[in-house]
Design an enzyme around this catalytic site. Structure first.
Site, PDB file in Angstrom:
ATOM      1  N   LYS A  69      45.348 -28.215 -11.911  1.00 39.88           N
ATOM      2  CA  LYS A  69      46.188 -27.324 -11.106  1.00 39.88           C
ATOM      3  C   LYS A  69      47.179 -26.552 -11.955  1.00 39.88           C
ATOM      4  CE  LYS A  69      47.837 -30.640  -8.779  1.00 39.88           C
ATOM      5  NZ  LYS A  69      46.999 -31.661  -9.391  1.00 39.88           N
TER       6      LYS A  69
ATOM      7  N   ASP B 105      52.944 -25.352  -6.650  1.00 41.34           N
ATOM      8  CA  ASP B 105      52.106 -26.257  -7.434  1.00 41.34           C
ATOM      9  C   ASP B 105      52.522 -27.663  -7.044  1.00 41.34           C
ATOM     10  OD1 ASP B 105      50.478 -27.441  -9.310  1.00 41.34           O
ATOM     11  OD2 ASP B 105      51.857 -27.080 -10.990  1.00 41.34           O
ATOM     12  N   THR B 106      51.587 -28.421  -6.473  1.00 37.99           N
ATOM     13  CA  THR B 106      51.990 -29.703  -5.901  1.00 37.99           C
ATOM     14  C   THR B 106      51.277 -30.869  -6.540  1.00 37.99           C
ATOM     15  OG1 THR B 106      50.311 -29.581  -4.193  1.00 37.99           O
ATOM     16  CG2 THR B 106      52.441 -28.625  -3.675  1.00 37.99           C
TER      17      THR B 106
ATOM     18  N   SER C   7      50.653 -19.104  42.980  1.00 37.65           N
ATOM     19  CA  SER C   7      51.886 -18.978  42.222  1.00 37.65           C
ATOM     20  C   SER C   7      52.478 -17.595  42.494  1.00 37.65           C
ATOM     21  CB  SER C   7      51.604 -19.126  40.725  1.00 37.65           C
ATOM     22  OG  SER C   7      52.762 -18.891  39.987  1.00 37.65           O
TER      23      SER C   7
ATOM     24  N   LYS D  59      56.396 -19.754  47.948  1.00 37.90           N
ATOM     25  CA  LYS D  59      56.564 -21.126  48.450  1.00 37.90           C
ATOM     26  C   LYS D  59      57.976 -21.640  48.237  1.00 37.90           C
ATOM     27  CE  LYS D  59      53.389 -22.779  45.756  1.00 37.90           C
ATOM     28  NZ  LYS D  59      53.036 -21.511  45.106  1.00 37.90           N
TER      29      LYS D  59
ATOM     30  N   SER E 202      48.802 -26.508  44.983  1.00 38.25           N
ATOM     31  CA  SER E 202      47.772 -27.380  45.567  1.00 38.25           C
ATOM     32  C   SER E 202      46.557 -26.585  46.050  1.00 38.25           C
ATOM     33  CB  SER E 202      48.361 -28.236  46.704  1.00 38.25           C
ATOM     34  OG  SER E 202      49.193 -27.488  47.559  1.00 38.25           O
TER      35      SER E 202
END
Lengths: 641, 299
Positions: free
Chosen positions: A42, A115-116, A474, A478, A546
């Site tokens: 790497k 860079d790990t 919806s 209601k 519902s």
């Protein structure tokens, strides 16, 4: 040595510095992470990228040559790894122990490379590097093929939400640039990667040490037709179409220098915003409009995802750090219970039941991990039962917060779906979390044997209890009608209670989603609660879409025949969509909500409802009065005989 | 719409300033007068506009800075109405510590590192902004944006807090502090581009001008006042020079240059083949010297 030098070439060619600077300044940025096993090369690859793109200065090259001779591992050749292994401890041990950030650019892009480290004990450092990366370059040693670490790194990369990966099969020079070696590794990885959800995987045979397929196509591998690494990265598309998600800005700070100015500071995570836009402040749902947008020292008309701005709202709404300002018609969800992925980063293990600080992008909260579902073996991706999470382990955990937060799931937004976990005593960052979904969990159920019967309770309330079941699309009205009706009944001294999505979803049905099974269970619970309340003598108003006759029948069957009043709140889909009070139709149209009633899920009209309300033609007031009339006529508003 | 990398960097820095203002009790802005400090100050002012800077600004004066630097500092303080604190290590002054008499290592340690610790202890700052960039030097490439310091101001490079996304852990115990680096992801070229784009005012030392210099230890040193005594064979020459980095004048090498405007500087930088910190004497001891200094509490 093949070397590109975009900066110099361009500058020498053009002599037009202003336009050159402008071009530099408007380049896009790509952040990528390199990972792979310990000796996969790497650091060498990054050193090579810096060297080949001529981003090293003379003194750095001289120092590098000198160090290569002294402590390098490449004989008289340059040891590129020395460029990036910055900490003294690393150079002594010849490994990379922490994330190093490196910078270079090409004609097309600016790059930040993380860079790990490769060792399993540095998984947390790798996750750190991956968290800000748009793409990943995963190195595989051609001689050794896929290793346990390759699997682990690929998993971490996918867990952190990276969608574009390059599998760079390195050290091809040591296997005589043999095509079959490359093909075998490619096939093996393809097989494995199916589980990981990457969108783009590019396979590339390279030699970082010799420079094959780094900046230009290698002459040593004519059998590989794909582009070299840098051109590949230059063209990589990592945009994630953030505009489509709607405007969101987590409020980081309230700026109030004097009584005349109150600005909300933050970075726009998705979407765009214009002066005059309708917005909602979450989680408390306060509506307002954008009055002004400040970016830097300028007032602007419009701002975009990624910009740090200050917004003024038209109204004096309650809004503070931790809140989120969102587009009114595309607001995000709010919850305090989540299932999350956790990467544990501390020597002392994660313990369910213990309280931690949870820091999101714009606030710190108290949180408890309520249950550890299982951990994931990062090498095999298999789920394993667990009672605690140890350092570098990954687990699926349930998290409860001390207050609800606006959020997105991590897959949709890294900024709004992520958090870090902080130990309350040591203040260490002990873990990182990613929201999978919101949980809705039921509370404990206690049963108290009745000493007084239903009739007795109803008598002292001067009413006959009933379930008034509002059903409809919806946006049909209601909740509006139910709310108005409750006010009217209350004014008459009647005892009522309203059950709707807003109050049951926070507790009673917290653990339920929107699958068919969950919808049924949702109605069953609401029906059961209504039954208890009717037993208590109340007039119960239930407002739920519902949509299925079966569900409503279920609720009806729990009660006596004359206790269930089905109220069909009728409105056309077009009307409802025009009203769209919660912005849900807009979301459903964009495909963000699946199985939305009226859009891609059916609504089954009631066949013989007790009451039918036409909200297309009548006002909410008139509808509420129609119900009152029905209740009066059927003796619900007087004490039972 | 994708914003350019400079706008992304700008937004990231502004986010960092705001996060500190929101979470830390007593932050301070470390001001070194140089170009990075100037960019950082511009970003901080933008982060809180139209409010003034919500924290004080600290300059640790070693008493050996260029006179033009001090004049510029006072000018900027006035221009932006900054709450400027200037700290000088009085013990060092009493002992007559200086770069010429005690060498760069002792001078930097006493007047800069110790001076900084004194100021941080005196005002009990829990967060200090610094203008360091990750592209400057190898150990900085691995430092966090929010870099934790013990109550002795020490940095433990092997035990840094994981830092994911743009979520920064600011929690500390009493006496501990964080150093915050809003410019972590900026490169030198980014800094210059931004200065040009935003028309940021810089101290005149960056622009080439005829200045009195001597050649010493392979560097051109400006004779800024009469404390610089000439050694045998040294003679003052007037050369058109400018500075790429700024510090104590006897420790800062000038470069001969014709670049007397911003475009000229950027042009020179683009074709330069010597990295920025070479003009600073403090780096030249060992390859890991910056890391060592940071462990001891150097910014």
């Amino acid at each position: 040595m093949a070397a590109i030098d975009p900066i110099q070439n361009k500058q020498l060619m053009s002599h037009d510095l202003d336009s050159f600077i402008e071009a530099q300044g408007s380049k896009s940025l790509l952040r990528f992470i390199t990972c792979g096993s310990v000796d996969d090369g790497k650091s060498t690859l990054i050193g090579r990228l810096l060297y080949d793109s001529k981003l090293l200065y003379e003194d750095q090259v001289e120092a590098l040559k000198e160090e290569s001779r002294r402590v390098g591992t490449q004989g008289d050749d340059i040891d590129f790894a020395l460029l990036v292994d910055g900490l003294a401890a690393e150079r002594e041990q010849g490994i990379t122990i922490d994330v190093a950030y490196r910078f270079f650019s090409t004609d097309a892009r600016k790059y930040i490379v993380a860079d790990t480290p490769g060792h399993v004990q540095y998984t947390r450092n790798m996750a750190t590097g991956a968290s800000t990366a748009d793409a990943a370059v995963i190195l595989v040693d051609a001689r050794h093929g896929l290793q346990t670490q390759t699997y682990r790194h690929s998993f971490i990369v996918s867990l952190l939400g990276i969608k574009n990966v390059v599998i760079a099969i390195n050290k091809m020079d040591l296997v005589d640039y043999d095509e079959s070696v490359f093909t075998n590794i490619q096939n093996a990885y393809q097989n494995f990667a199916q589980k990981l959800g990457f969108e783009e995987i590019a396979y590339l045979p390279i030699s970082a040490l010799k420079g094959d397929n780094i900046t230009t196509q290698s002459e040593n591998m004519p059998w590989h037709s794909g582009e070299a690494l840098l051109p590949l990265l230059d063209k990589m598309d990592c945009s994630n179409n953030k505009l489509a998600q709607g405007f969101r800005m987590p409020v980081q700070l309230v700026n109030r220098p004097n009584l005349d100015f109150r600005g909300f500071c933050g970075t726009i995570t998705t979407g765009e915003v214009k002066v005059g836009d309708d917005v909602v402040v979450l989680p408390n749902i306060k509506s307002s409009k954008i009055q002004s947008i400040i970016r830097g020292r300028d007032s602007v008309e419009q701002a975009f995802s990624g910009e740090a701005v200050t917004l003024e709202l038209e109204d004096e709404v309650d809004c503070s750090r931790g809140d989120m300002i969102t587009a009114k018609d595309a607001r995000c969800e709010v919850s305090d219970q989540f299932q999350v992925n956790v990467i544990w980063m501390s020597e002392s293990p994660l313990l369910p039941g213990r309280s931690y600080f949870i820091k999101t992008g714009n606030q710190t909260l108290a949180g408890v991990f309520t249950a550890l579902k299982h951990k994931v073996n990062v090498n095999t991706l298999e789920e394993e039962p667990a009672h605690s999470l140890e350092l570098n382990e990954v687990g699926i955990v349930n998290l409860g917060l001390d207050k609800p937060i606006p959020y997105e799931i991590y897959e949709h937004s890294r900024e709004l779906g992520s958090f870090v976990i902080i130990d309350r005593i040591t203040n260490e960052t002990v873990g990182a979390g990613m929201i999978k979904f919101s949980l809705r969990r039921a509370g404990n159920i206690h049963w108290h044997a009745p000493d007084v019967d239903a009739n007795a309770r109803a008598l002292i309330k001067h009413q006959r209890p009933a379930s008034l079941w509002f059903t409809g699309l919806s946006g049909s009205g209601k909740s509006t009608v139910a709310n108005l009706l409750e006010k009217k009944l209350h004014a008459r001294g009647k005892h009522t209670y309203t059950l709707d999505g807003d109050n049951v979803r926070h507790g009673l049905t917290k653990d339920l989603g929107f699958t068919d099974a969950d919808r049924v269970e949702n109605i069953r619970r609401v029906g059961e609660v209504s039954k208890l309340m009717i037993d208590a003598g109340l007039l119960v108003l239930s407002a739920f879409i519902s949509p299925f006759r079966g569900e409503r029948l279920l609720a009806r069957d729990l009660l006596d025949d004359d206790q269930f009043i089905e109220i069909y709140v009728k409105a056309s889909v077009e009307t409802c969509e025009k009203r769209d009070p919660k912005g849900l139709y807009a979301k459903a149209r964009r495909g963000e909500i699946k199985h939305f009633t009226g859009i891609d899920s059916d609504y089954e009209e009631p066949i013989n409802p007790e009451i039918e309300l036409d909200t297309d033609s009548f006002s909410a007031e008139e509808c509420a009065d129609q119900i009152i009339l029905h209740l009066e006529e059927n003796g619900f508003l007087n004490a039972p005989d | 719409m994708n914003i350019s990398h400079l706008r992304r960097l700008e937004a990231e820095s502004i986010h960092i300033f705001r996060e500190v203002a929101a979470e830390c009790e007593n932050p301070v802005f470390m001001y070194s007068i140089g170009k990075d400090s100037s960019v950082m100050l511009d970003l901080a002012l933008k982060a809180f506009h139209p409010a003034p800077l919500p924290f004080p600004v600290l300059h640790v004066d070693t008493t050996w800075k260029f006179r033009e630097m001090i004049a510029f500092r006072d000018h900027v303080t006035k221009k932006y109405n900054l709450d400027m604190h200037v700290h000088i290590n009085q013990e060092g002054v009493d002992q007559n510590i200086g770069p010429l008499t005690h060498g760069s290592a002792v001078h930097t340690d006493v007047m800069k590192t110790q001076g900084l610790k004194q100021a941080l202890n005196k005002y009990q700052y829990d967060a200090a902004f610094g203008g360091a960039r990750r592209d400057e030097e190898k150990s900085r490439a691995k430092e966090r944006v929010f870099s934790f310091r013990t109550d002795k101001h020490a940095w433990d490079p092997k035990n840094q807090r994981p830092e994911l996304w743009s979520i920064y852990n600011t929690r500390i115990k009493k006496g501990e502090s964080v150093r915050v680096f809003p410019l972590s992801n900026w490169t030198e070229l980014d800094i210059w581009q931004y200065i040009k784009l935003e028309n940021i005012e810089l101290v005149s030392l960056y622009y080439a001008k005829e200045r009195p210099v001597i050649e010493r230890d392979g560097m051109l040193i400006m004779v800024d006042d009469d404390r610089l005594e000439l050694r045998d064979g040294e003679k003052v020459e007037h050369k058109k020079v400018r500075f790429r980095t700024l510090g104590c004048y006897p420790l800062t090498g000038a470069m001969e240059s014709e670049a007397d405007d911003l475009n000229g500087i950027i042009q020179e930088m683009l074709i330069a083949r010597t990295s920025e910190r070479e003009g600073r004497l403090i780096d030249t001891d060992t390859s890991a010297s910056m890391e060592k200094k940071k462990q001891e509490g150097y910014f």
